[in-house]
Scaffold this active site. Structure first.
Site, PDB file in Angstrom:
ATOM      1  CB  SER A  31      -0.824  -0.200   1.299  1.00 58.25           C
ATOM      2  OG  SER A  31      -0.173   0.229   2.351  1.00 58.25           O
ATOM      3  CG  HIS A  46      -0.985  -5.481   4.104  1.00 61.08           C
ATOM      4  ND1 HIS A  46      -0.545  -4.353   5.280  1.00 61.08           N
ATOM      5  CD2 HIS A  46      -0.258  -4.561   3.185  1.00 61.08           C
ATOM      6  CE1 HIS A  46       0.367  -3.801   5.125  1.00 61.08           C
ATOM      7  NE2 HIS A  46       0.549  -3.559   3.453  1.00 61.08           N
ATOM      8  CD  GLU A  61      -0.473  -1.859   9.091  1.00 63.19           C
ATOM      9  OE1 GLU A  61       0.121  -1.755  10.176  1.00 63.19           O
ATOM     10  OE2 GLU A  61      -0.002  -1.764   8.176  1.00 63.19           O
ATOM     11  CD  GLU A  77       2.393  -5.088   7.852  1.00 58.98           C
ATOM     12  OE1 GLU A  77       2.016  -4.664   8.769  1.00 58.98           O
ATOM     13  OE2 GLU A  77       2.880  -4.260   6.992  1.00 58.98           O
ATOM     14  CG  ASP A 116      -1.812   2.048   8.720  1.00 61.70           C
ATOM     15  OD1 ASP A 116      -2.416   2.909   8.136  1.00 61.70           O
ATOM     16  OD2 ASP A 116      -0.780   1.477   7.979  1.00 61.70           O
ATOM     17  CD  GLU A 158       0.753   3.890   9.709  1.00 61.34           C
ATOM     18  OE1 GLU A 158       1.145   3.338  11.042  1.00 61.34           O
ATOM     19  OE2 GLU A 158       1.004   3.503   8.497  1.00 61.34           O
ATOM     20  CG  ASP A 216       2.652   5.051   5.977  1.00 57.99           C
ATOM     21  OD1 ASP A 216       3.543   5.334   5.453  1.00 57.99           O
ATOM     22  OD2 ASP A 216       2.215   3.904   5.836  1.00 57.99           O
ATOM     23  CE  LYS A 236       5.637   2.271   5.953  1.00 61.08           C
ATOM     24  NZ  LYS A 236       4.405   2.325   4.974  1.00 61.08           N
ATOM     25  CG  HIS A 241       7.127  -3.605   9.448  1.00 68.43           C
ATOM     26  ND1 HIS A 241       6.413  -4.932   9.850  1.00 68.43           N
ATOM     27  CD2 HIS A 241       5.759  -2.812   9.495  1.00 68.43           C
ATOM     28  CE1 HIS A 241       5.308  -4.718   9.915  1.00 68.43           C
ATOM     29  NE2 HIS A 241       5.086  -3.564   9.733  1.00 68.43           N
ATOM     30  CE  LYS A 268       2.781   0.346  10.434  1.00 69.33           C
ATOM     31  NZ  LYS A 268       1.685   0.723   9.772  1.00 69.33           N
TER      32      LYS A 268
END
Ligand code: PGA
Ligand code: ZN
Length: 398
Positions: free
Chosen positions: A42, A146, A155, A196, A232, A273, A300, A325, A353, A376
């Protein structure tokens, strides 16, 4: 001496089975560093460019490696990263690829630490680094980009904010993950895991909130410290044609802000997030004004570890936290600059990550080096536990 004498690049596997770039850097006095680029699913529209791996390797070999070998000291991270920028010549690493750039940048830092005989966090953070450890945010249920046919929110994160140590926090997140698995089992919901390692059940978001909240309560009772709930939302992935689409449920921007503010109240969220689209700075301002004193509002895809976008957020009052990131921006120097800019302006940096990962542990060291309050990096799964176990080792001075 840390003069770079050799840089090698190769294609290796990431956790999704896709190719990614691995870099080896050697220096004059025998220093050696190896690092691998992660990869997002994403991804934010404004991230540095990840090139197809073959192209990234070929271009970096042709343009970047000749500028590094024999010319730059691995211990001078800013020189390494300036050479990568000069070799590339664009502002988004579209020539050599952010995947090659970040692998080389991180490998050079490791080679320099090796020469010094110091752990990477010590080399990056220096002797006057603080002594705080990051709280790990553990992805326990997820969907979005994901996992297919799972939750719309990307998430659901356990946030063990009351944990007395990294070790306790890491095990608390794994326990919440296991407790959610038990609850799903009890309710007869069969499911696999997303990219993940989070459970990816075919349930709606409200059911996921109930299950995760219950699992957190159970584990809180066991461990005796506070575990918060975070999200998230990955809003940019839900945003389409001016509205947020949660399957049949559609929310316009005002409704989305109302919805997220309501979730913060209802579930005492400690972390949210990407609640909105990556272009909606104004929406972020409004949401931050409403809930910014109660929770972290983290950008993010909004900020993509980019100081220019962060600066815009700071000026407007959009968000109060930034996801960090390294591969979104391409070098460690740019990454650390974003962390420092954030901290100077009261924005909490959260080192992160990607959904596509490897056994590389650089971000664990980066989080400790920069005194980041959060990291995270998942809850379970080998490429996630590589970082979590490294954090435990650092905590134990091992
Ligand atoms: P990504 O997801 O690595 O697939 O971009 C992680 C995140 O959105 O935080
Ligand atoms: Zn995200």
């Amino acid at each position: 001496m840390t003069l770079v004498t050799d840089v090698r690049l190769r294609r290796v596997l990431d956790s999704r089975g896709n190719p990614t770039v691995e870099a080896d850097v050697r220096t004059e006095s025998g220093g050696f560093g190896r690092a691998k680029a992660p990869s997002g699913a994403s991804t934010g529209e404004y991230e540095a460019i990840e090139l197809p791996v073959g192209e990234a390797i070929a271009n970096a070999r042709e343009m970047a490696i000749p500028r590094l070998v024999g010319d730059v000291y691995a211990g001078n991270q800013r020189d390494i990263d300036a050479a990568l920028h000069a070799a590339d010549g664009t502002d988004d690493f579209s020539q050599i690829g952010a995947n090659s750039a970040v692998a080389i940048s991180m490998a050079a830092a490791k080679a320099a630490a090796d020469v010094l005989g110091a752990p990477l966090f010590q080399h990056l953070g220096g002797t006057f680094r603080g002594d705080t450890f990051p709280t790990p945010l553990g992805n326990v249920v997820g969907g979005g980009e994901h996992a297919a046919d799972a939750t719309h929110i990307q998430e659901f994160l356990a946030a063990p904010i009351g944990a007395p140590s990294v070790e306790e926090a890491v095990f608390a997140n794994a326990a919440v993950h296991a407790a959610v698995g038990d609850l799903l089992d009890e309710h007869g919901v069969a499911c696999g895991k997303g990219d993940e390692g989070a459970w990816a059940p075919s349930i709606d978001d409200s059911r996921a909130f109930e299950l995760v909240a219950e699992a957190i309560e159970t584990v809180e009772d066991e461990v005796g410290f506070e575990i918060g709930l975070g999200l998230d939302i990955a809003g940019a992935e839900l945003y389409d044609d001016g509205v947020y689409r949660y399957g049949e449920t559609v929310r316009d921007t005002d409704e989305q802000i109302e919805y997220v503010a309501g979730l913060v109240d209802e579930y005492d969220l400690v972390y949210v997030e990407d609640p909105l689209d990556e272009d909606d700075f104004e929406g972020y301002v409004e949401l931050t004004e409403r809930v910014g004193t109660e929770t972290l509002v983290c950008g993010d895809d909004l900020f993509v570890t980019n100081v220019d976008r962060l600066e815009r957020g700071i000026e407007m009052g959009a968000a109060n936290s930034i996801l960090i990131k390294p591969n979104q921006i391409g070098t460690l120097s740019d990454t650390v600059e974003a962390v420092e800019r954030a901290r100077r302006n009261g924005y909490d940096p959260v080192i992160s990550h990607r959904s596509g990962e490897t056994e590389d542990t650089t971000i664990a060291h980066l989080a400790v080096a920069t005194d980041a309050p959060f990291i995270k990096t998942g809850a379970v799964g080998g490429e996630r536990t590589a970082k979590l176990n490294e954090l435990i080792r650092i905590e134990h001075n091992a």
